[in-house]
Design an enzyme around this catalytic site. Structure first.
Site, mmCIF file in Angstrom:
data_model
loop_
_atom_site.group_PDB
_atom_site.id
_atom_site.type_symbol
_atom_site.label_atom_id
_atom_site.label_comp_id
_atom_site.label_asym_id
_atom_site.label_seq_id
_atom_site.Cartn_x
_atom_site.Cartn_y
_atom_site.Cartn_z
ATOM 1 N N ASP A 1 -8.351 42.131 -22.773
ATOM 2 C CA ASP A 1 -9.419 41.948 -23.758
ATOM 3 C C ASP A 1 -8.809 42.202 -25.127
ATOM 4 O O ASP A 1 -7.622 41.934 -25.338
ATOM 5 C CB ASP A 1 -10.601 42.872 -23.457
ATOM 6 C CG ASP A 1 -11.928 42.308 -23.963
ATOM 7 O OD1 ASP A 1 -12.042 42.081 -25.176
ATOM 8 O OD2 ASP A 1 -12.850 42.086 -23.151
ATOM 9 N N HIS B 1 -7.404 39.240 -26.346
ATOM 10 C CA HIS B 1 -8.337 38.373 -27.051
ATOM 11 C C HIS B 1 -8.106 38.367 -28.554
ATOM 12 O O HIS B 1 -8.512 37.440 -29.243
ATOM 13 C CB HIS B 1 -9.772 38.795 -26.748
ATOM 14 C CG HIS B 1 -10.159 38.556 -25.326
ATOM 15 N ND1 HIS B 1 -11.410 38.872 -24.831
ATOM 16 C CD2 HIS B 1 -9.477 38.022 -24.281
ATOM 17 C CE1 HIS B 1 -11.464 38.556 -23.536
ATOM 18 N NE2 HIS B 1 -10.307 38.043 -23.198
#
Length: 606
Positions: free
Chosen positions: A399, A432
């Protein structure tokens, strides 16, 4: 289609600029080598054997090639050579530049030094000198005085009954060592694998996971108290405890902590997900890859994640909320003043990596994060906190790598802003975003400096995300002196169009949209941004604009476009696009007050 109102300006020739400077009476000292400024020892970045130094680059740093560090007048070494020894990011940074055969990318500067092999309880006087490309030194920086600690009292978890055999549950024994720890002590996990459920730290202690040691999270839900913490005061869900916690045992109570260190060359493994076959990275080294999952596949992919979601569903929670709220993070600290994380490796959290909630003065240095592609497996997050320093770390995450949050919706205005962070000399592989502001922006995220970082393969570089009902935003953000390659999505994104499928909307929506403003991006190289070079997405139909963005001396190589929609009062200066395939990269609409100066190719006139 509505277009932006823009101005295109050309810079004066270089010769004219030089003459203008000389006419002001400036002489050679303007370009003289300066010593670095604000040399400091980060919060708790010292013990009985080492001291870490960091410094800000001087104003004129273009001709600085290195820094020399002196202790008590004697040369200790150079920043570059020292970084080779202490930083897990440095081998990847070096490989990145070895692959830059065109010499396209901006070269970063290393501005930290770890002094090792020091004597306990001894005062040291440090100064730093800049080193020019010709090998000459500047004068000394201001002196920084720091004393090493005395040798701490040692509490070995094996002496408190821990087995370290990888199968016995060592939670109680490790907790006994922590509870017995005296002020300033060190709780040591020596070589071995220590399976454990939730552990609770206290103030004025060090937890060391030694080289060859692994703190392995139990895969059983019952080993993590069901009531751990509430993310925000207005949140309705009580999340389970993490593997390592600085939290009150009762989440309805308040308890403040101070002076906590988590260090060592060992590993903290959350045991959250099943592992796929390792990937081989660009250096030929194996990297773990965990099964990417969601709220429909967790039963097949999960270990601790599976057990915790199943427990919550059995208690009556719907699957979506259970999946989004009831998995344990690796580390959660709340209301802690002065924290140092150093040296260890993070693996496989069931949820987030390292969570810092309402903390003050937190340092993350020389750590390794290998959590790809564990769902929600962030590197480190700061929420409603003040004072963060993130340096010399390697991130390969499932993430966001470094994330900042500040609350959700209308009630967030009652919370403290997320303030004051410095992120430098890190390598970001997958994740991300390198540096991420949002999506929780309600109380504002502000005063962020990210510089001298390298990325190869993240989804985005600078990622700023919110919604039109989140409120707040991010402001006073600087992203500079960095190199980015192979972003899967955008190099830079500022959007109000973010949606998290697992988010629980348990808060009152704000009537004010999030906003990103006063953001400066400078001296950055971007190669092969696959979806967009720059993407700005406001909500102009409802009067929600981002504003005050400044891009200076940024170069892009590859076919990606700059898509700008809903931006006001911003400037783009000395921007270069190459290898665009003959198309104009600028797509601008519903924006106002944009100035373009020395931009190639220039945006089309409306």
């Amino acid at each position: 289609m509505p277009y932006a109102r823009i101005a295109v300006v050309r810079k004066q020739p270089l010769a004219q600029a030089v003459l203008a400077v000389l006419s002001l009476g400036c002489s050679l000292p303007l370009w003289a080598l300066e010593a670095p400024s604000k040399v400091q020892v980060p919060t708790l970045a010292y013990d009985d054997q080492q001291i870490i130094l960091v410094w800000e680059k001087p104003a004129n740093y273009a001709d600085i090639a290195d820094y020399h560090i002196y202790a008590n007048g004697q040369l200790l070494g150079s920043a570059n050579a020292n970084n080779d020894q202490v930083s897990p990011a440095k081998p990847y940074i070096d490989r990145f530049y070895q692959q830059d055969t065109r010499n396209f990318h901006h070269r970063i500067a290393i501005h930290s030094f770890t002094a090792n092999g020091l004597k306990p309880d001894t005062e040291y006087r440090f100064s730093v000198r800049s080193v020019g490309r010709d090998g000459k030194e500047s004068g000394d920086s201001p002196v920084v005085v720091q004393r090493t600690t005395a040798v701490p009292a040692l509490f070995d978890v094996k002496k408190h009954g821990a087995k370290g055999d990888g199968s016995s549950l060592d939670t109680a024994a490790i907790q006994r060592a922590i509870d017995a720890c005296t002020v300033g002590c060190k709780v040591l996990l020596p070589k071995g694998t220590y399976k454990s459920g939730a552990l609770y730290l206290k103030s004025n202690m060090t937890l060391e996971i030694a080289e060859g040691a692994t703190l392995l999270g139990s895969e059983r839900a019952e080993d993590y108290p069901r009531e751990g913490y509430i993310q925000y005061p207005y949140s309705t869900t009580v999340r389970p405890a993490s593997l390592i916690n600085a939290l009150p045992r009762d989440p309805r109570q308040h308890q403040a902590f101070e002076n906590i260190r988590i260090v060592g060359k060992g590993t903290i493994d959350g045991n959250g997900w099943k592992r796929k076959a390792d990937a081989i990275d660009e250096r030929g080294q194996p990297l773990p890859v965990y099964l990417a999952s969601d709220n429909t596949r967790y039963m097949l992919d999960g270990l601790l994640a599976k057990a915790q979601v199943e427990r919550a569903v059995a208690e009556g929670m719907n699957v979506k909320d259970a999946y989004g709220q009831m998995r344990s993070s690796l580390i959660t600290l709340r209301d802690v003043k002065n924290v140092f994380y150093g040296g260890f490796t993070v693996l496989n959290p069931a949820y987030h990596g390292i969570m810092n909630l309402e903390t003050e003065n937190v340092v993350l240095a020389n750590t390794t994060h290998k959590t790809y592609d564990a769902n929600n497996g962030d590197g480190i997050e700061f929420a409603n906190s003040r004072g963060a320093m993130v340096l010399n770390n390697f991130f390969d995450t499932g993430d966001d790598c470094v994330n900042f949050a500040a609350g959700t919706g209308a009630e967030a205005v009652k919370q403290k802003a997320q303030q004051d962070a410095w992120i430098f000399n890190n390598f970001f592989r997958q994740g991300h975003g390198m540096v991420v502001a949002g999506s929780h922006t309600g109380a504002w995220i502000e005063n962020i400096l990210a510089e001298d970082n390298v990325s190869d393969g993240t989804d985005a570089g600078l990622r700023m995300k919110s919604t039109n009902f989140m409120g707040g935003g991010a402001r006073n953000v600087t992203f500079r002196d960095s190199a980015i390659r192979n972003t899967v999505k955008q190099a830079f994104i500022f959007t109000l169009d973010y949606h998290d499928p697992n988010a629980k909307l348990d808060y009152q929506r704000s009537t004010i949209a999030g906003q990103f403003r006063d953001v400066r991006v400078s001296d950055v190289s971007v190669e092969n941004a696959q979806m967009a070079a720059i993407e700005v997405k406001g909500d102009s139909q409802h009067g929600a604009y981002h504003q005050g963005l400044s891009f200076e001396r940024v170069r892009f190589s590859g076919p990606a476009l700059a898509r700008i929609d809903g931006l006001k009062d911003s400037r783009f200066d000395t921007i270069r696009f190459s290898e665009t395939g003959g198309t104009n990269p600028w797509q601008v609409k519903d924006s106002d007050g944009l100035a373009f100066q020395d931009v190639e190719p220039a945006p089309a006139q409306p």
